[in-house]
Scaffold this motif. Structure first.
Motif, PDB file in Angstrom:
ATOM      1  N   UNK A 183       1.196  -0.750   0.145  1.00 36.90           N
ATOM      2  CA  UNK A 183       0.398  -0.181  -0.343  1.00 36.90           C
ATOM      3  C   UNK A 183       1.020   1.233   0.218  1.00 36.90           C
ATOM      4  N   UNK A 184       0.116   2.487  -0.781  1.00 38.55           N
ATOM      5  CA  UNK A 184       2.000   3.672  -1.261  1.00 38.55           C
ATOM      6  C   UNK A 184       0.199   4.443  -0.953  1.00 38.55           C
ATOM      7  N   UNK A 185       1.146   5.429   0.558  1.00 40.10           N
ATOM      8  CA  UNK A 185       0.371   6.673   0.859  1.00 40.10           C
ATOM      9  C   UNK A 185       0.967   8.039   0.383  1.00 40.10           C
ATOM     10  N   UNK A 186       0.025   8.501  -0.031  1.00 40.18           N
ATOM     11  CA  UNK A 186       0.746  10.145   0.010  1.00 40.18           C
ATOM     12  C   UNK A 186      -0.745  11.230   0.799  1.00 40.18           C
ATOM     13  N   UNK A 187      -1.362  11.007   1.185  1.00 42.65           N
ATOM     14  CA  UNK A 187      -2.381  11.418   1.512  1.00 42.65           C
ATOM     15  C   UNK A 187      -2.933  10.512   2.902  1.00 42.65           C
ATOM     16  N   UNK A 201      -4.214  15.136   5.694  1.00 46.56           N
ATOM     17  CA  UNK A 201      -3.330  15.470   5.260  1.00 46.56           C
ATOM     18  C   UNK A 201      -2.118  15.214   5.047  1.00 46.56           C
ATOM     19  N   UNK A 202      -1.574  15.860   3.566  1.00 45.69           N
ATOM     20  CA  UNK A 202      -0.451  15.624   2.765  1.00 45.69           C
ATOM     21  C   UNK A 202       0.850  15.322   3.442  1.00 45.69           C
ATOM     22  N   UNK A 203       1.442  14.221   3.432  1.00 45.79           N
ATOM     23  CA  UNK A 203       2.896  13.330   4.253  1.00 45.79           C
ATOM     24  C   UNK A 203       3.668  13.560   3.188  1.00 45.79           C
ATOM     25  N   UNK A 204       4.860  14.626   3.991  1.00 41.07           N
ATOM     26  CA  UNK A 204       5.820  14.770   3.148  1.00 41.07           C
ATOM     27  C   UNK A 204       6.461  14.450   2.348  1.00 41.07           C
ATOM     28  N   UNK A 205       6.201  12.837   2.650  1.00 39.98           N
ATOM     29  CA  UNK A 205       6.520  11.901   1.150  1.00 39.98           C
ATOM     30  C   UNK A 205       5.947  10.475   1.519  1.00 39.98           C
ATOM     31  N   UNK A 206       6.023   9.866   0.588  1.00 36.81           N
ATOM     32  CA  UNK A 206       4.900   8.679   0.703  1.00 36.81           C
ATOM     33  C   UNK A 206       5.002   7.310   1.737  1.00 36.81           C
ATOM     34  N   UNK A 207       4.546   7.309   2.317  1.00 41.18           N
ATOM     35  CA  UNK A 207       4.192   6.181   3.192  1.00 41.18           C
ATOM     36  C   UNK A 207       4.051   4.688   2.231  1.00 41.18           C
ATOM     37  N   UNK A 208       4.911   3.277   2.619  1.00 38.65           N
ATOM     38  CA  UNK A 208       4.117   2.017   2.098  1.00 38.65           C
ATOM     39  C   UNK A 208       4.404   1.362   3.108  1.00 38.65           C
ATOM     40  N   UNK A 209       2.929   1.359   3.316  1.00 44.33           N
ATOM     41  CA  UNK A 209       2.552  -0.065   4.753  1.00 44.33           C
ATOM     42  C   UNK A 209       2.444  -1.431   3.416  1.00 44.33           C
ATOM     43  N   UNK A 210       2.846  -2.505   4.092  1.00 48.48           N
ATOM     44  CA  UNK A 210       2.944  -4.070   3.643  1.00 48.48           C
ATOM     45  C   UNK A 210       1.741  -4.481   4.782  1.00 48.48           C
ATOM     46  N   UNK A 211       1.073  -5.703   4.019  1.00 48.05           N
ATOM     47  CA  UNK A 211       0.044  -6.677   4.663  1.00 48.05           C
ATOM     48  C   UNK A 211       0.073  -7.377   4.066  1.00 48.05           C
ATOM     49  N   UNK A 212      -0.165  -8.671   4.787  1.00 46.50           N
ATOM     50  CA  UNK A 212      -0.092  -9.954   4.384  1.00 46.50           C
ATOM     51  C   UNK A 212      -1.582 -10.480   4.159  1.00 46.50           C
ATOM     52  N   UNK A 213      -1.347 -11.045   2.706  1.00 47.39           N
ATOM     53  CA  UNK A 213      -3.034 -10.913   2.171  1.00 47.39           C
ATOM     54  C   UNK A 213      -4.036 -12.394   2.794  1.00 47.39           C
ATOM     55  N   UNK A 214      -4.480 -12.087   3.703  1.00 49.13           N
ATOM     56  CA  UNK A 214      -5.297 -13.182   4.220  1.00 49.13           C
ATOM     57  C   UNK A 214      -6.635 -12.488   5.012  1.00 49.13           C
ATOM     58  N   UNK A 215      -7.367 -12.975   4.268  1.00 47.40           N
ATOM     59  CA  UNK A 215      -8.865 -12.488   4.496  1.00 47.40           C
ATOM     60  C   UNK A 215      -9.067 -12.812   5.988  1.00 47.40           C
ATOM     61  N   UNK A 216      -8.947 -14.156   6.080  1.00 45.62           N
ATOM     62  CA  UNK A 216      -8.982 -14.632   7.613  1.00 45.62           C
ATOM     63  C   UNK A 216      -8.552 -13.819   8.926  1.00 45.62           C
ATOM     64  N   UNK A 217      -7.697 -13.554   8.630  1.00 44.37           N
ATOM     65  CA  UNK A 217      -6.862 -12.968   9.607  1.00 44.37           C
ATOM     66  C   UNK A 217      -7.070 -10.761   9.443  1.00 44.37           C
ATOM     67  N   UNK A 218      -8.459 -10.819   8.276  1.00 44.71           N
ATOM     68  CA  UNK A 218      -7.980  -9.540   8.117  1.00 44.71           C
ATOM     69  C   UNK A 218      -6.653  -8.398   7.324  1.00 44.71           C
ATOM     70  N   UNK A 219      -5.378  -8.799   6.244  1.00 42.50           N
ATOM     71  CA  UNK A 219      -4.790  -8.668   6.137  1.00 42.50           C
ATOM     72  C   UNK A 219      -3.896  -8.133   7.386  1.00 42.50           C
ATOM     73  N   UNK A 220      -3.836  -8.398   8.119  1.00 48.27           N
ATOM     74  CA  UNK A 220      -2.570  -7.844   9.019  1.00 48.27           C
ATOM     75  C   UNK A 220      -1.588  -7.288   8.504  1.00 48.27           C
ATOM     76  N   UNK A 251      -7.301  14.502 -10.089  1.00 41.96           N
ATOM     77  CA  UNK A 251      -7.020  14.154  -9.186  1.00 41.96           C
ATOM     78  C   UNK A 251      -6.203  13.687  -8.583  1.00 41.96           C
ATOM     79  N   UNK A 252      -6.328  13.953  -7.449  1.00 37.69           N
ATOM     80  CA  UNK A 252      -4.905  13.173  -6.180  1.00 37.69           C
ATOM     81  C   UNK A 252      -5.180  12.124  -6.225  1.00 37.69           C
ATOM     82  N   UNK A 253      -3.853  11.155  -6.055  1.00 37.05           N
ATOM     83  CA  UNK A 253      -3.880  10.322  -6.011  1.00 37.05           C
ATOM     84  C   UNK A 253      -3.099  10.279  -4.331  1.00 37.05           C
ATOM     85  N   UNK A 254      -4.733   9.514  -3.974  1.00 35.09           N
ATOM     86  CA  UNK A 254      -4.000   9.651  -2.185  1.00 35.09           C
ATOM     87  C   UNK A 254      -3.306   8.060  -1.578  1.00 35.09           C
ATOM     88  N   UNK A 255      -4.137   7.204  -1.593  1.00 34.50           N
ATOM     89  CA  UNK A 255      -3.556   5.856  -1.511  1.00 34.50           C
ATOM     90  C   UNK A 255      -3.665   4.490  -2.969  1.00 34.50           C
TER      91      UNK A 255
END
Ligand code: ADP
Ligand code: TMP
Length: 237
Positions: A92-96, A111-130, A171-175
């Motif tokens: 997941x990449x986030x700009x805002x 809030x517009x972020x000073x630089x992009x944030x990358x979040x990683x999630x484990x793809x597993x619906x039963x765990x809500x993609x932690x 259009x702003x690409x938020x995430x």
């Protein structure tokens, strides 16, 4: 290209084998889900809009140097792709600030972020993609450190390409969320797979902040179909 057996049916798409073992057909459905399938619905013609939007955006990122699974659009709802062994890591990449980041940190959206944030999630619906980090992904074999480095670099490049592309359309690409997979036919090379659509991105109209993505469905904001159609028009015009 002949469609053969179904490989997998997910929440938004069906994957089929073809007469070429290296290629698959992705069929885009109208089914909509949110909060890991806790909320289900149907968005009329979403599959048609998402196939069209994703085809155009994969062409755009590929033209700018990011290798993808996209081969060609076959029909209204079908896209031919290179078959991948998908990594169970969502990038997941986030700009805002929006969505789960706002909730997790207890801050307002916007809030517009000073630089992009990358979040990683484990793809597993039963765990809500932690949420996970690089060490966790490597330790459990979800992706190697080298693959994580490649995904981070590619994701930031996709962010630059799409921020410019959507910026030109007011259009702003938020995430957004990306998925990658190993291509056996290309020696295990990592390619960008899955889809790039309003289901897995946040788009806000510049100036007004009007939401032009699946948050209209998640948050019952109305004009869902109209908004997917509008994004399709903007992306393909
Ligand atoms: P989900 O599995 O989250 O319900 P979808 O309904 O979008 O999601 O299903 C599509 C599935 O196909 C996803 O699990 C995705 O990881 C997988 N996928 C996407 N692109 C490819 C590809 N090129 N080769 C193999 N699998 C793919
Ligand atoms: P989030 O705010 O729920 O973490 O989502 C951030 C962005 O990533 C948003 O555009 C939706 C997308 N996303 C998905 O499409 N699927 C997922 O499983 C996750 C975690 C995020």
């Amino acid at each position: 290209m002949e469609r053969r057996n179904q490989i997998y049916e997910g929440k938004a798409k069906i994957l089929y084998e073809t007469d070429d073992p290296a290629l698959a057909i992705q069929h885009f459905k109208d089914d909509a889900s949110a909060f890991n399938a806790k909320k289900l619905g149907n968005i009329v013609d979403k599959g048609v809009f998402n196939n069209s939007i994703s085809s155009k955006l994969f062409e755009e990122v590929a033209a700018n140097g990011v290798p993808t699974h996209f081969v060609k659009k076959l029909s209204d709802r079908e896209m031919l792709v290179k078959k991948l062994d998908m990594l169970k890591v969502e990038v997941v990449v986030r700009n805002i600030v929006a969505g789960s980041l706002a909730r997790r940190l207890g801050i307002d959206e916007g809030k517009h972020l000073p630089h992009p944030i990358i979040d990683l999630h484990y793809k597993d619906d039963s765990l809500d993609d932690p949420l996970i980090n690089d060490d966790t992904a490597d330790a459990f074999g979800y992706a190697t450190y080298d693959e994580l480095k490649h995904m981070r670099e590619s994701a930031l490049k996709v962010n630059e390409i799409l921020t410019k592309f959507f910026g030109a359309r007011n259009i702003d690409l938020v995430d957004f969320k990306l998925e990658f997979g190993r291509c056996a036919d290309e020696g295990g090379k990592l390619l960008l797979g899955d889809e790039i659509t309003p289901d897995g991105c946040r788009f806000w109209e510049k100036g007004t902040g009007r939401k032009m993505d699946k948050d209209r469905f998640r948050r019952d904001l109305g004009n869902v179909e109209e908004t997917y159609a509008e994004v399709d028009r903007l992306v393909t015009s």
